[in-house]
Design a protein around this motif. Structure first.
Motif: not given
Length: 499
Positions: A52-53, A78-79, A82, A85, A99-100, A102-103, A106-107
């Motif tokens: 997820c990235a 990624p959109s 949470p 995902i 993941v990166d 940004e994700v 979010t998580l």
């Protein structure tokens, strides 16, 4: 296939993003590092990993490297919310989750719910750094025999709320996409510019043929019309896959005709309705051929409109692809003659293995013809014209396609209903010049203002799901059996008389 290209043309460009370039030799080595690391960690052939990235060279190398180990990939949007995902990672059974930053941010609130080990694809502090996770340079993975039926990837149909369905595509299905692409000019000289995300099947049906046949993939992290045109001109791009809203934004630029796009061989489009007028404009002003695909991530049957060969058929989605059987059935599952309007179903060798962990929904997606063939039901309504070209009439399902992404109104409605003052709600797709379609909610309220309800819902929805407008209505229109008549709501909105 990539190993063969690395041996034949080691310095040939495989992946480009911004000013960074990775050769086939370097990609081959990265893939070995990924495959060997997966084997070291005990991830067996047929198992899966989740990603997820945002699009990156590391993402691309990880995807194909996992395939070398016989490991399937679950690419997640990624959109997504949470909770969604977390649910998709869990459903995929992935022991590793890449993941990166940004994700990861979010998580942050649900990180303790993720069972998989997290690897930081961009090297951040939110997990083991990808470079450290990779097997040391020079370590070769054990060879893996790939069976065509083995899972290649799990594409989730709705990265939204609830429990999205994981569409399991096989190595045989993906190889069929590569084989089909040879007739479209793909090969070592191809340069494909991809500006849609790597978690989207729209992107992957162009990404894998490019690499499989030895071409160069140019990746954009995010679509920007001006940047796209600059890259296309500078990199002498030959192929691209775009969704209709992207074509619309590109063609609307006043400076479009000032760019040299003469290198283009073929352009592709899928994922959303593509207007005849827009197709005509692309054909007139953008060199190279134009092919529109109509099909599903689940596979089954695909139609192809070779627009440059049939300029009088731009209102259609073309003819069944070679080897694809497309039929029209009525609500009782009976096949209709040519000209009849009904649900579109398709059969081909390029069909999903099924929905991951959902045999009941897999069965529900299949129509079996009197001659025993298994067809995938599309949920779309259409008819064949006298020349065998498929005309789309409507969508049987109420799915909204915004910017090329599928949005399910029922997911949004479930969130809106969580507001204590919402008595009833229906979400429809309204026309949008920017996105193609955008969600609009019609709400029966017990007293709350429309904007307050919209803000409540949007704070809980994924980015692509957010409601553009909320409209209060005294009562939702329903049929005699109680079904909400969403067509009436959509028509009211378009006519400028909501409510």
């Amino acid at each position: 296939m990539i190993a063969a290209h690395a041996a034949e043309r080691p310095d040939g460009a495989a992946l480009i993003q911004d000013e960074r370039q990775v050769s086939y030799r370097e990609l081959d080595a990265l893939m070995d590092g990924v495959a060997a690391a997966l084997q070291r960690d005990g991830v067996k052939p047929g198992a899966s990993i989740a990603i997820c990235a945002m699009t990156s060279i590391e993402y691309a190398a990880l995807f194909v490297g996992a395939l070398r180990a016989g490991v399937a990939v679950a690419p997640i949007a990624p959109s997504s919310t949470p909770d969604s995902i977390v649910g998709m990672v869990d459903d995929s059974g992935a022991p590793l989750f890449f993941v990166d930053a940004e994700v990861a941010e979010t998580l942050a609130g649900v990180k303790d719910q993720i069972k998989a080990k997290i690897v930081a694809l961009d090297g951040g502090a939110h997990g083991q750094a990808f470079a450290d996770w990779l097997a040391p340079a020079g370590v070769k993975p054990a060879p893996v025999a790939i069976d065509p039926k083995m899972p290649f990837n799990i594409i989730y149909s709705s990265g939204t709320t609830g429990a999205p369905k994981g569409i399991v595509q096989s190595h045989g299905m993906r190889f069929g996409h590569i084989a089909r692409a040879q007739a479209m000019g793909y090969g070592p000289q191809a340069v494909s510019l991809l500006s849609t995300p790597l978690y989207s099947n729209t992107t992957l049906v162009a990404f894998f043929p490019t690499l499989g046949l030895g071409g160069t993939v140019v990746l954009m992290k995010k679509f920007d019309a001006a940047k796209y045109l600059e890259i296309a001109q500078r990199r002498r791009v030959t192929h691209t896959m775009l969704v209709p809203v992207q074509y619309s934004r590109l063609m609307a630029r006043p400076d479009f005709d000032s760019f040299d796009l003469s290198s283009f061989v073929m352009k592709f489009c899928t994922s959303a309705p593509f207007s005849a007028a827009l197709k005509a404009d692309v054909l007139k002003r953008w060199p190279g051929g134009l092919v529109e695909y109509f099909g599903m991530t689940e596979g089954g049957g695909t139609c192809m409109l070779v627009a440059h060969a049939y300029p009088d058929k731009l209102h259609t989605v073309g003819q069944p692809a070679p080897g694809h059987d497309i039929r029209i059935i009525d609500e009782d599952g009976r096949e209709l003659p040519r000209g009849g309007v009904g649900e579109i179903v398709g059969h081909s060798e390029l069909t999903m293995n099924g929905y991951h962990n959902r045999p009941d929904q897999t069965s529900a997606a299949i129509w079996i013809s009197p001659d025993g063939k298994r067809f995938v039901r599309t949920g779309d309504v259409g008819r064949f014209d006298a020349d065998g070209f498929l005309e789309l009439m409507d969508r049987k399902k109420d799915m909204i396609i915004s910017g090329g992404f599928n949005i399910y109104p029922s997911d949004i409605e479930a969130i809106v209903r969580q507001h204590p003052d919402v008595a009833d709600v229906a979400v429809v797709g309204a026309p949008s010049a920017e996105w193609g379609e955008t969600p609009v909610a019609f709400i029966v309220s017990r007293g709350a203002a429309a904007e307050d309800i919209r803000a409540f819902a949007n704070a809980r929805l994924g980015k692509t799901q957010r409601i553009a407008e909320a409209i209060l209505i005294d009562e939702l229109p329903r049929s005699h059996i109680g079904k909400i008549l969403k067509r009436e709501l959509r028509d009211q909105y378009v006519a400028g008389r909501p409510g």
